[in-house]
Design a protein around this motif. Structure first.
Motif, PDB file in Angstrom:
ATOM      1  N   PHE A 169     -10.270  -7.273  -0.150  1.00 45.93           N
ATOM      2  CA  PHE A 169     -10.513  -8.545   0.534  1.00 45.93           C
ATOM      3  C   PHE A 169      -9.251  -9.080   1.210  1.00 45.93           C
ATOM      4  N   VAL A 170      -8.167  -9.188   0.452  1.00 42.40           N
ATOM      5  CA  VAL A 170      -6.954  -9.824   0.980  1.00 42.40           C
ATOM      6  C   VAL A 170      -6.259  -8.916   1.996  1.00 42.40           C
ATOM      7  N   ASP A 171      -6.315  -7.597   1.760  1.00 42.68           N
ATOM      8  CA  ASP A 171      -5.637  -6.668   2.672  1.00 42.68           C
ATOM      9  C   ASP A 171      -6.461  -6.392   3.924  1.00 42.68           C
ATOM     10  N   ASN A 172      -7.718  -6.819   3.928  1.00 45.96           N
ATOM     11  CA  ASN A 172      -8.599  -6.437   5.034  1.00 45.96           C
ATOM     12  C   ASN A 172      -8.069  -6.766   6.436  1.00 45.96           C
ATOM     13  N   PRO A 173      -7.538  -7.970   6.664  1.00 45.32           N
ATOM     14  CA  PRO A 173      -7.067  -8.279   8.024  1.00 45.32           C
ATOM     15  C   PRO A 173      -5.954  -7.339   8.488  1.00 45.32           C
ATOM     16  N   GLU A 174      -5.162  -6.824   7.565  1.00 43.62           N
ATOM     17  CA  GLU A 174      -4.053  -5.950   7.936  1.00 43.62           C
ATOM     18  C   GLU A 174      -4.545  -4.568   8.320  1.00 43.62           C
ATOM     19  N   ARG A 175      -5.538  -4.079   7.601  1.00 43.64           N
ATOM     20  CA  ARG A 175      -6.044  -2.739   7.889  1.00 43.64           C
ATOM     21  C   ARG A 175      -6.599  -2.708   9.308  1.00 43.64           C
TER      22      ARG A 175
END
Ligand SMILES: *[C@@H]1O[C@H](CO)[C@@H](O)[C@H](O)[C@H]1NC(C)=O
Ligand SMILES: *[C@@H]1O[C@H](CO)[C@@H](O)[C@H](O)[C@H]1NC(C)=O
Ligand SMILES: *[C@@H]1O[C@H](CO)[C@@H](O)[C@H](O)[C@H]1NC(C)=O
Length: 351
Positions: A169-175
């Motif tokens: 969830f938290v890493d999603n925008p970075e991927r």
């Protein structure tokens, strides 16, 4: 507002929500509606999520209230840890809860990323242990006798679900941003460092069994540290954060310390790409409130001292009355009676 400003705002809005800051999901803390979401369609009404986070919401709707809780505890912890600094982690009311200052690759951004990914892992894990989520529970597989001679048993915090949910969830925008972006690399590193701060500070709690508390048999289980402890650890990492820049090694892009004399950073350290502004003056465009009106400490030479906090502008002094409980007496049985004392204290605030 001028008509032109309105037009600009309208044009910018979709860009901000789509392109978005990687921490806009923290806005969940300000949306009480998350509490009572029953169906997937409710996800679409939430603001601040990327498309990928929206999908996670639809698939794991029961977890969302704990993501909101994670956002809430991380904002509170940030405000506690930064209460004596020029930038004090104030929320500003918009979708970017801390304003643009957090989207700029600074060490403050590093802290916010770390504490908030830890916050989600923490809140979801706690929900697992309390049996508030169907998909996860506590860890009953830690068994047997430990080298110290106690019996493992009961319900240990099982971090694996909470950590992997935080990663999705938290890493999603970075991927989505792509792995060649230095900002994505920085954020992913700090997100992971936040989760590591929980993992590496797990504690053992025990209970004694035996005749009248004799502790013949001790059973123990693992628990997460209090979230305050996670905040303290990450605040220390913030103080010692490494400035990094991008370097190509073969075909891979990595972040290395800017000053090659510095030792390499570890997975637990925080890293940042750009120096912070001084946060002295109001700069609303970037979400900086400035330090005018902030309370400062006249005798301290640290950042909470009037000299540094007020950026040399000077300070005003006023007298304030504080009412405290004092001369408390224990009365048989069982109450404590106190007097009210009024003290005059001097309060200094930055000009
Ligand atoms: C931070 O400082 C501002 C003034 O610069 C003040 O208005 C605000 O209440 C403070 N926020 C917190 C969370 O302490
Ligand atoms: C912890 O949770 C994960 C995922 O929910 C599960 O696969 C694993 O078996 C659990 N571990 C233990 C030791 O209970
Ligand atoms: C002000 O700073 C001094 C020196 O660092 C410290 O001893 C004192 O407790 C501080 N006062 C307040 C009100 O924080």
């Amino acid at each position: 507002m001028e008509p032109q400003t309105i037009l600009c705002t309208l044009l910018l809005l979709p860009l901000v929500t789509r392109g978005g800051s990687a921490t806009n999901w923290l806005y969940l803390a300000k949306q009480p509606a998350v509490r009572n979401m029953r169906n997937k369609e409710a996800c679409e009404r939430l603001r601040g999520l990327t498309d990928g986070q929206m999908q996670l919401c639809r698939r794991h709707i029961s977890v969302m209230d704990f993501v909101r809780r994670g956002a809430e505890i991380s904002i509170d912890e940030c405000q506690h840890q930064f209460r004596n600094r020029r930038w004090n982690c104030s929320t500003l009311g918009g979708l970017q809860v801390f304003g643009r200052v957090i989207t700029q690759g600074t060490r403050e951004a590093a802290f916010v990323h770390a504490i908030s990914s830890a916050g989600v892992a923490f809140a979801v894990t706690r929900a697992c242990s309390r049996g508030e989520l169907e998909k996860c529970g506590c860890d009953r597989k830690v068994r047997g006798v430990s080298p110290e001679g106690f019996q493992w048993s009961g319900c240990s915090d099982n971090l694996s679900y909470g950590i992997s949910f935080s990663q999705s969830f938290v890493d999603n925008p970075e991927r989505r941003r792509g792995m060649s972006s230095s900002r994505a690399l920085m954020n992913l590193h700090n997100n992971e460092a936040g989760r590591k701060a929980i993992l590496s500070h797990m504690k053992v709690e025990c209970k004694c069994h035996g005749v009248s508390g004799s502790c013949e048999v001790r059973t123990c289980w693992k628990v997460m540290p209090p979230f305050r402890k996670v905040g303290n650890v990450l605040k220390e990492k913030f103080e010692g954060a490494s400035e990094v820049h991008q370097k190509k090694i073969g075909s891979r892009k990595v972040l290395v310390p800017k000053n090659s004399h510095y030792k390499p950073y570890t997975v637990q350290d925080l890293i940042y790409l750009s120096p912070s502004p001084d946060f002295c003056d109001k700069d609303l465009k970037n979400g900086v409130l400035g330090t005018t009106g902030r309370q400062c400490n006249k005798t301290s030479h640290a950042i909470d001292g009037c000299e540094l906090m007020c950026c040399g502008r000077g300070f005003n002094t006023a007298e304030a009355e504080v009412v405290e409980r004092c001369s408390c007496k224990f009365r048989w049985c069982c109450s404590v009676k106190c007097k009210q004392c009024r003290n005059i204290v001097q309060v200094h605030t930055c000009r």
